[in-house]
Every structure is written in C-alpha cells, then in structure tokens.
Design a protein around this motif. Sequence first.
Motif, PDB file in Angstrom:
ATOM      1  N   ILE A  25       0.861  -1.178   0.000  1.00  0.00           N
ATOM      2  CA  ILE A  25       0.000   0.000   0.000  1.00  0.00           C
ATOM      3  C   ILE A  25       0.900   1.231   0.000  1.00  0.00           C
TER       4      ILE A  25
ATOM      5  N   SER B 216      -0.299   5.143   0.413  1.00  0.00           N
ATOM      6  CA  SER B 216      -1.516   5.945   0.530  1.00  0.00           C
ATOM      7  C   SER B 216      -1.260   7.236   1.302  1.00  0.00           C
TER       8      SER B 216
ATOM      9  N   TRP C 209      -5.538   5.763   9.531  1.00  0.00           N
ATOM     10  CA  TRP C 209      -5.052   4.438   9.150  1.00  0.00           C
ATOM     11  C   TRP C 209      -5.494   3.399  10.174  1.00  0.00           C
TER      12      TRP C 209
ATOM     13  N   LYS D  74      -7.990   0.318   9.254  1.00  0.00           N
ATOM     14  CA  LYS D  74      -7.595  -1.083   9.438  1.00  0.00           C
ATOM     15  C   LYS D  74      -8.595  -1.839  10.304  1.00  0.00           C
TER      16      LYS D  74
ATOM     17  N   LEU E 203      -6.871  -4.535   4.842  1.00  0.00           N
ATOM     18  CA  LEU E 203      -5.733  -3.621   4.761  1.00  0.00           C
ATOM     19  C   LEU E 203      -4.513  -4.184   5.487  1.00  0.00           C
TER      20      LEU E 203
ATOM     21  N   PHE F  10      -1.708  -6.812   3.337  1.00  0.00           N
ATOM     22  CA  PHE F  10      -0.638  -6.424   2.425  1.00  0.00           C
ATOM     23  C   PHE F  10       0.727  -6.722   3.043  1.00  0.00           C
TER      24      PHE F  10
ATOM     25  N   ALA G  63       2.940  -1.645   4.126  1.00  0.00           N
ATOM     26  CA  ALA G  63       2.031  -0.503   4.040  1.00  0.00           C
ATOM     27  C   ALA G  63       2.836   0.780   4.252  1.00  0.00           C
TER      28      ALA G  63
ATOM     29  N   VAL H 179       2.387   4.509   4.715  1.00  0.00           N
ATOM     30  CA  VAL H 179       1.327   5.418   5.157  1.00  0.00           C
ATOM     31  C   VAL H 179       1.924   6.815   5.295  1.00  0.00           C
TER      32      VAL H 179
END
Length: 206
Positions: free
Chosen positions: A106, A108, A115, A119, A125, A128, A131, A133
């Motif tokens: 991810i 994002s 976040w 989640k 989410l 993955f 992530a 973030v």
Amino acid sequence: MPVEAVVFDIGNVLIEWKPERFYDAEIGEARRRAMFDEVDLHGMNDLVDRGHHFTDTVYDWADKYPGWRNEIRMWHDNWLDLATPALPHSVRLMRALRAKGVPTFILSNIGVQNWDIAKAEYPFLGEFDRAYVSGHMKTAKPEPVIYEMVEQDCGIAPARLIFADDRQDNIDAAAARGWQTHLFTHPQLWADRLMAEGLLSTEDAA
C-alpha cells in the motif's frame, strides 16, 4: 521489465473516498458547495495526511469557521461514512496476487489515526506485505521523496514496481521515478492490466 511487486493506493482504489457525496447527503449539494468554497477542507486533510493529529487538526479547523463548525467536525466524527464502501474486486485482486506469491504494498495519503480506524473497519488492509502510510512518513504523494522512501525500504528497482492510483499527479510522479503505473478508474481495467503484465490469469483476476 517484469513486475516484482504491486503497489495499491487506498482511496478510490481499494475503498471509495467521496467526501462530497457524504456532505451532499447530509447537508445538501448547495450548502456543501458553499462550505467547500469557503473552507479548504482538502487542505485540512492534507495536514492530517502529513502526520498532523486527526482530531486536533479537524477540530481546530472547525473552530476557525464557527458558521460551519458542526459540518467540519463531521469530517472527523463521520470519517468512515466518507471512506466507504470497499471495492471488493480490488480486494480480490490483491488476494489473488498474494496467492501467486507476488508482493503487494500500500502507498496511501492517509493520516496516522485514520489508518488505524481504516484497518479496524477493513481488515483486508492488514493483509498487504508492506504498508507505506503518509502520516507515518511525514510526507505525501505526489512529492518525489515518498516514492524514494518506498524504493529504499523495499529494495526493489523502480522499473519492477507497478502502482495503481486514481490521481494523475500521483501517477506522473511515480512514472518520473521509473515506476510502471496504472491510472485507476475501474477494478476491471486494473485486472486487465495485471493480466497483461502476466501476473494473473483470467480466472485469478475475476
């Protein structure tokens, strides 16, 4: 060059992100347009995406505009109503890739607290492999440094990453670093691209 890892944005790729739609339903389109003309809500959200505290930022913004205080606070208090629903086909594509042994990431623009909320509401989410973030990274797309940080962390050459995002500026910034890219408009077109890259079969991508 063959793809080694697939990178997903969240908003409008895995989960719909439609603040204007939420406000149209809550206060009517005319009032929503008036508020968005007067208040830079997306600018407020950009601060959150860059690591500012979600509650403090939104509530402070609301206090600056007392005529819109309650409506601005909805951005925080009703955030899951802005970020809904999930796009199940996109989720299936992620799971199909992982089942094939293809790493999925991810990347994002999303705040730290948001976040955590996302989640909890959308457990996929957490499936993955990595992530990225923006709130934790203290920077945001389309700034080049966020893509560089991903490259350095995952150790994969830019040309071996393929990235799906719904915003052209984010795609352009990734492409400028040599990433393969896909401007996301519909899950089926993303599925078609993954099949064209040889990552999924027709059955996998259904």
